[in-house]
Scaffold this active site. Sequence first.
Site, PDB file in Angstrom:
ATOM      1  N   LYS A  32       0.829  -1.217   0.000  1.00  0.00           N
ATOM      2  CA  LYS A  32       0.000   0.000   0.000  1.00  0.00           C
ATOM      3  C   LYS A  32       0.859   1.260   0.000  1.00  0.00           C
ATOM      4  O   LYS A  32       2.040   1.246   0.354  1.00  0.00           O
ATOM      5  CB  LYS A  32      -0.941   0.029   1.207  1.00  0.00           C
ATOM      6  CG  LYS A  32      -0.252  -0.011   2.595  1.00  0.00           C
ATOM      7  CD  LYS A  32       0.241   1.332   3.133  1.00  0.00           C
ATOM      8  CE  LYS A  32       0.898   1.207   4.491  1.00  0.00           C
ATOM      9  NZ  LYS A  32       1.680   2.391   4.892  1.00  0.00           N
ATOM     10  N   ASP A 163      -1.815  -2.139  10.289  1.00  0.00           N
ATOM     11  CA  ASP A 163      -1.868  -2.123   8.821  1.00  0.00           C
ATOM     12  C   ASP A 163      -2.315  -3.456   8.227  1.00  0.00           C
ATOM     13  O   ASP A 163      -2.343  -3.595   7.004  1.00  0.00           O
ATOM     14  CB  ASP A 163      -0.481  -1.791   8.248  1.00  0.00           C
ATOM     15  CG  ASP A 163      -0.166  -0.309   8.328  1.00  0.00           C
ATOM     16  OD1 ASP A 163      -1.087   0.490   8.592  1.00  0.00           O
ATOM     17  OD2 ASP A 163       1.013   0.045   8.123  1.00  0.00           O
TER      18      ASP A 163
HETATM   19  O1  C5P Z   1       0.451  -2.054  14.690  1.00  0.00           O
HETATM   20  P1  C5P Z   1       1.840  -2.185  14.229  1.00  0.00           P
HETATM   21  O2  C5P Z   1       2.589  -3.277  14.935  1.00  0.00           O
HETATM   22  O3  C5P Z   1       1.989  -2.276  12.749  1.00  0.00           O
HETATM   23  O4  C5P Z   1       2.565  -0.821  14.632  1.00  0.00           O
HETATM   24  C1  C5P Z   1       3.966  -0.724  14.711  1.00  0.00           C
HETATM   25  C2  C5P Z   1       4.316   0.428  15.624  1.00  0.00           C
HETATM   26  O5  C5P Z   1       3.964   1.669  14.989  1.00  0.00           O
HETATM   27  C3  C5P Z   1       3.590   0.451  16.949  1.00  0.00           C
HETATM   28  O6  C5P Z   1       4.270  -0.320  17.899  1.00  0.00           O
HETATM   29  C4  C5P Z   1       3.595   1.937  17.307  1.00  0.00           C
HETATM   30  O7  C5P Z   1       4.861   2.292  17.821  1.00  0.00           O
HETATM   31  C5  C5P Z   1       3.477   2.588  15.932  1.00  0.00           C
HETATM   32  N1  C5P Z   1       2.087   2.945  15.592  1.00  0.00           N
HETATM   33  C6  C5P Z   1       1.483   4.002  16.263  1.00  0.00           C
HETATM   34  N2  C5P Z   1       0.194   4.348  15.964  1.00  0.00           N
HETATM   35  C7  C5P Z   1      -0.490   3.697  14.986  1.00  0.00           C
HETATM   36  C8  C5P Z   1       0.115   2.628  14.286  1.00  0.00           C
HETATM   37  C9  C5P Z   1       1.410   2.279  14.614  1.00  0.00           C
HETATM   38  O8  C5P Z   1       2.101   4.615  17.143  1.00  0.00           O
HETATM   39  N3  C5P Z   1      -1.748   4.058  14.710  1.00  0.00           N
END
Ligand code: C5P
Length: 323
Positions: A32, A163
Amino acid sequence: MSSLHAVPGAGGAPRPPRSGSSTQVRVEAPGKVNLFLSVGAPAADGYHPLTTVFQAVRLIETVTARRQAADLHGAITLTLEEPYAGVPTNAANLAVRAATLLAQTTGVGDGVDLLLRKRVPAAGGMAGGSADAAAALLACNALWGTGLSQAELAGLAAELGADVPFPLVGATAVGHGRGDRLTPLMARGTYHWVFATSAQGLSTPAVFRRFDELVPGATAPADVPAALTAALRDGDPFSLADALHNDLQAAALDLRPQLADIIAAAESAGALRAIVSGSGPTIAALAPDPAAAMRVANALTASGLVAQALRVDAPVAGARVVG
Ligand code: C5P
């Protein structure tokens, strides 16, 4: 594990496996680009509330879920089709975590070997690992005959990462919450992108942390601008270029200042706009047509500033079984 109670068979004794009949299932899922990304102040759990517009691009991850040999019964393993720097093949791999979560949730004990073919840059801000997880959920759900609905798979996807739900639906969609609450968005036409990759990835948490330092007074995320919605509805790349926005761009540029040179090189070679994709470091350059995309890609390759310049069209469909 908030969605567990919504899944049939979960929560009590594991139900007996209801195996599907095929020996393997192949699924494709897209990477994406974020056309718009507005970030608010972090919540108590550290996650940032977002408003984002995702577009699925024709960089396709392929996950083939294959039945395990009897002597490996119950194991969940992953094999990379070709060596791919920065992608773990152990339990830390997001596709392995996805298969494990599905097995635990449904009580299936069959095991699986996941064969992964990567096309989305790793740690590039294009959700390649998330696409792998989405593909693994869909593939194992079919291989194991676990029969979870799209909504149930989306619930598991959101547990795996903010994501992960988007590559299940693909096309163009608005994301709220952590980016995991999705609403489809109407988009006409085909957009011509050039993605400039970097040899070194950027850590998403590190980029969000730098955002917090640079924008200490962040409030609620902004709404999707009407100009962006209209550009997509009209299929107009010129208006879309004007409306592209990424709140994480300043943080990514602060951590990786040379990305500014790639943006400048893309725009002087004919890109309508170039921005950081997601948390970076991939730069997404929007071209008005395929010929211009070719010129931008050639100029970026010749510049020596990028690892690769990938010409890719969008939007494309979400994860689907292809074999
Ligand atoms: O959810 P995911 O593991 O992909 O997110 C990776 C990191 O990105 C999270 O641990 C956080 O530090 C950051 N993040 C965030 N806010 C979001 C998505 C991701 O702070 N909405």
